[in-house]
Design a protein around this motif. Structure first.
Motif, PDB file in Angstrom:
ATOM      1  N   TYR A  32     -20.515  43.076  11.819  1.00 28.27           N
ATOM      2  CA  TYR A  32     -21.572  44.085  11.676  1.00 28.27           C
ATOM      3  C   TYR A  32     -21.388  44.935  10.422  1.00 28.27           C
ATOM      4  O   TYR A  32     -22.345  45.188   9.696  1.00 28.27           O
ATOM      5  N   GLU A  33     -20.158  45.357  10.142  1.00 32.00           N
ATOM      6  CA  GLU A  33     -19.928  46.227   8.992  1.00 32.00           C
ATOM      7  C   GLU A  33     -19.878  45.454   7.681  1.00 32.00           C
ATOM      8  O   GLU A  33     -20.621  45.756   6.750  1.00 32.00           O
ATOM      9  N   ASP A  34     -19.005  44.442   7.602  1.00 36.72           N
ATOM     10  CA  ASP A  34     -18.801  43.728   6.335  1.00 36.72           C
ATOM     11  C   ASP A  34     -19.916  42.734   6.023  1.00 36.72           C
ATOM     12  O   ASP A  34     -20.337  42.610   4.879  1.00 36.72           O
ATOM     13  N   LEU A  35     -20.364  42.017   7.044  1.00 38.30           N
ATOM     14  CA  LEU A  35     -21.360  40.962   6.819  1.00 38.30           C
ATOM     15  C   LEU A  35     -22.779  41.417   7.137  1.00 38.30           C
ATOM     16  O   LEU A  35     -23.737  40.663   6.953  1.00 38.30           O
ATOM     17  N   GLU A  36     -22.904  42.633   7.644  1.00 38.90           N
ATOM     18  CA  GLU A  36     -24.204  43.270   7.897  1.00 38.90           C
ATOM     19  C   GLU A  36     -25.098  42.473   8.846  1.00 38.90           C
ATOM     20  O   GLU A  36     -26.310  42.407   8.674  1.00 38.90           O
ATOM     21  N   LEU A  37     -24.485  41.852   9.856  1.00 39.09           N
ATOM     22  CA  LEU A  37     -25.279  41.197  10.888  1.00 39.09           C
ATOM     23  C   LEU A  37     -25.784  42.259  11.852  1.00 39.09           C
ATOM     24  O   LEU A  37     -25.169  43.307  12.012  1.00 39.09           O
ATOM     25  N   ASP A  38     -26.899  41.968  12.511  1.00 37.58           N
ATOM     26  CA  ASP A  38     -27.382  42.870  13.558  1.00 37.58           C
ATOM     27  C   ASP A  38     -27.383  42.109  14.884  1.00 37.58           C
ATOM     28  O   ASP A  38     -26.960  40.956  14.953  1.00 37.58           O
ATOM     29  N   SER A  39     -27.870  42.752  15.922  1.00 36.71           N
ATOM     30  CA  SER A  39     -27.810  42.131  17.251  1.00 36.71           C
ATOM     31  C   SER A  39     -28.653  40.857  17.330  1.00 36.71           C
ATOM     32  O   SER A  39     -28.285  39.916  18.027  1.00 36.71           O
ATOM     33  N   ILE A  40     -29.757  40.814  16.615  1.00 35.01           N
ATOM     34  CA  ILE A  40     -30.598  39.605  16.594  1.00 35.01           C
ATOM     35  C   ILE A  40     -29.827  38.465  15.924  1.00 35.01           C
ATOM     36  O   ILE A  40     -29.850  37.320  16.386  1.00 35.01           O
ATOM     37  N   ASP A  41     -29.143  38.788  14.828  1.00 38.71           N
ATOM     38  CA  ASP A  41     -28.329  37.779  14.145  1.00 38.71           C
ATOM     39  C   ASP A  41     -27.251  37.245  15.081  1.00 38.71           C
ATOM     40  O   ASP A  41     -26.972  36.043  15.097  1.00 38.71           O
ATOM     41  N   ALA A  42     -26.644  38.131  15.860  1.00 39.53           N
ATOM     42  CA  ALA A  42     -25.594  37.725  16.792  1.00 39.53           C
ATOM     43  C   ALA A  42     -26.143  36.735  17.815  1.00 39.53           C
ATOM     44  O   ALA A  42     -25.486  35.745  18.142  1.00 39.53           O
ATOM     45  N   ASP A  44     -28.731  34.728  17.364  1.00 43.60           N
ATOM     46  CA  ASP A  44     -28.961  33.479  16.627  1.00 43.60           C
ATOM     47  C   ASP A  44     -27.654  32.705  16.450  1.00 43.60           C
ATOM     48  O   ASP A  44     -27.625  31.479  16.598  1.00 43.60           O
ATOM     49  N   LEU A  45     -26.582  33.436  16.156  1.00 46.99           N
ATOM     50  CA  LEU A  45     -25.274  32.808  15.976  1.00 46.99           C
ATOM     51  C   LEU A  45     -24.820  32.141  17.271  1.00 46.99           C
ATOM     52  O   LEU A  45     -24.351  31.002  17.256  1.00 46.99           O
ATOM     53  N   VAL A  46     -24.999  32.834  18.391  1.00 50.72           N
ATOM     54  CA  VAL A  46     -24.608  32.280  19.694  1.00 50.72           C
ATOM     55  C   VAL A  46     -25.394  30.999  19.983  1.00 50.72           C
ATOM     56  O   VAL A  46     -24.833  30.005  20.437  1.00 50.72           O
ATOM     57  N   PHE A  62     -18.920  37.277  24.330  1.00 50.62           N
ATOM     58  CA  PHE A  62     -19.249  37.632  22.953  1.00 50.62           C
ATOM     59  C   PHE A  62     -19.362  39.134  22.718  1.00 50.62           C
ATOM     60  O   PHE A  62     -19.444  39.571  21.586  1.00 50.62           O
ATOM     61  N   LYS A  63     -19.341  39.929  23.772  1.00 44.87           N
ATOM     62  CA  LYS A  63     -19.424  41.378  23.585  1.00 44.87           C
ATOM     63  C   LYS A  63     -18.213  41.930  22.857  1.00 44.87           C
ATOM     64  O   LYS A  63     -18.312  42.933  22.163  1.00 44.87           O
ATOM     65  N   SER A  64     -17.067  41.278  23.011  1.00 42.69           N
ATOM     66  CA  SER A  64     -15.845  41.770  22.368  1.00 42.69           C
ATOM     67  C   SER A  64     -15.634  41.196  20.967  1.00 42.69           C
ATOM     68  O   SER A  64     -14.700  41.566  20.272  1.00 42.69           O
ATOM     69  N   VAL A  68     -14.993  37.525  12.196  1.00 41.77           N
ATOM     70  CA  VAL A  68     -15.186  36.084  12.092  1.00 41.77           C
ATOM     71  C   VAL A  68     -14.078  35.367  12.871  1.00 41.77           C
ATOM     72  O   VAL A  68     -14.338  34.390  13.572  1.00 41.77           O
ATOM     73  N   GLU A  69     -12.852  35.892  12.804  1.00 39.70           N
ATOM     74  CA  GLU A  69     -11.753  35.274  13.549  1.00 39.70           C
ATOM     75  C   GLU A  69     -12.007  35.323  15.056  1.00 39.70           C
ATOM     76  O   GLU A  69     -11.692  34.368  15.763  1.00 39.70           O
ATOM     77  N   ASP A  70     -12.610  36.420  15.538  1.00 34.94           N
ATOM     78  CA  ASP A  70     -12.962  36.506  16.957  1.00 34.94           C
ATOM     79  C   ASP A  70     -13.940  35.397  17.338  1.00 34.94           C
ATOM     80  O   ASP A  70     -13.843  34.810  18.419  1.00 34.94           O
ATOM     81  N   VAL A  71     -14.887  35.116  16.453  1.00 39.55           N
ATOM     82  CA  VAL A  71     -15.862  34.046  16.696  1.00 39.55           C
ATOM     83  C   VAL A  71     -15.133  32.698  16.771  1.00 39.55           C
ATOM     84  O   VAL A  71     -15.360  31.909  17.695  1.00 39.55           O
ATOM     85  N   VAL A  72     -14.249  32.457  15.816  1.00 41.60           N
ATOM     86  CA  VAL A  72     -13.484  31.203  15.782  1.00 41.60           C
ATOM     87  C   VAL A  72     -12.665  31.050  17.063  1.00 41.60           C
ATOM     88  O   VAL A  72     -12.668  29.990  17.691  1.00 41.60           O
ATOM     89  N   ASN A  73     -11.992  32.124  17.473  1.00 43.01           N
ATOM     90  CA  ASN A  73     -11.174  32.072  18.685  1.00 43.01           C
ATOM     91  C   ASN A  73     -12.024  31.833  19.929  1.00 43.01           C
ATOM     92  O   ASN A  73     -11.630  31.079  20.824  1.00 43.01           O
ATOM     93  N   ALA A  74     -13.209  32.452  19.985  1.00 43.21           N
ATOM     94  CA  ALA A  74     -14.106  32.271  21.126  1.00 43.21           C
ATOM     95  C   ALA A  74     -14.588  30.824  21.210  1.00 43.21           C
ATOM     96  O   ALA A  74     -14.619  30.227  22.294  1.00 43.21           O
ATOM     97  N   VAL A  75     -14.942  30.240  20.073  1.00 42.96           N
ATOM     98  CA  VAL A  75     -15.391  28.846  20.050  1.00 42.96           C
ATOM     99  C   VAL A  75     -14.237  27.924  20.424  1.00 42.96           C
ATOM    100  O   VAL A  75     -14.406  26.984  21.211  1.00 42.96           O
ATOM    101  N   ASP A  76     -13.049  28.207  19.898  1.00 38.56           N
ATOM    102  CA  ASP A  76     -11.869  27.407  20.228  1.00 38.56           C
ATOM    103  C   ASP A  76     -11.606  27.451  21.735  1.00 38.56           C
ATOM    104  O   ASP A  76     -11.352  26.422  22.352  1.00 38.56           O
TER     105      ASP A  76
END
Length: 82
Positions: A32-42, A44-46, A62-64, A68-76
């Protein structure tokens, strides 16, 4: 698929979907801060991650997710739960 492959897939998805500069997508980048995604983007990502993994993603999981590493770990984790 190992974490490095997952990271490359997530990175490619983010570049394609959100026109994010690939150099900005590091493991410690905050969605959200560095990549400037918003909730809609999140959302779409899911959706894309569900297509990529063929698995249903629990929104609670996905709430936690903050980086990007959190996303990778969640997918893993999803891929490990067969």
């Amino acid at each position: 698929m190992d974490k490095q492959q997952i990271y490359q897939e997530v990175k490619a998805i983010m570049v394609k979907l959100f026109e994010t500069n690939a150099d900005d997508i590091t493991l410690d980048a905050k969605l959200y801060e560095d990549l400037e995604l918003d909730s809609i983007d999140a959302v779409d990502l899911v959706v894309y991650l569900q297509k990529m993994t063929g698995k249903k993603i629990n929104p609670e999981m996905f709430k936690s997710v903050r980086t990007v590493e959190d996303v990778v770990n969640a997918v893993d984790q999803l891929l490990q739960n067969k």
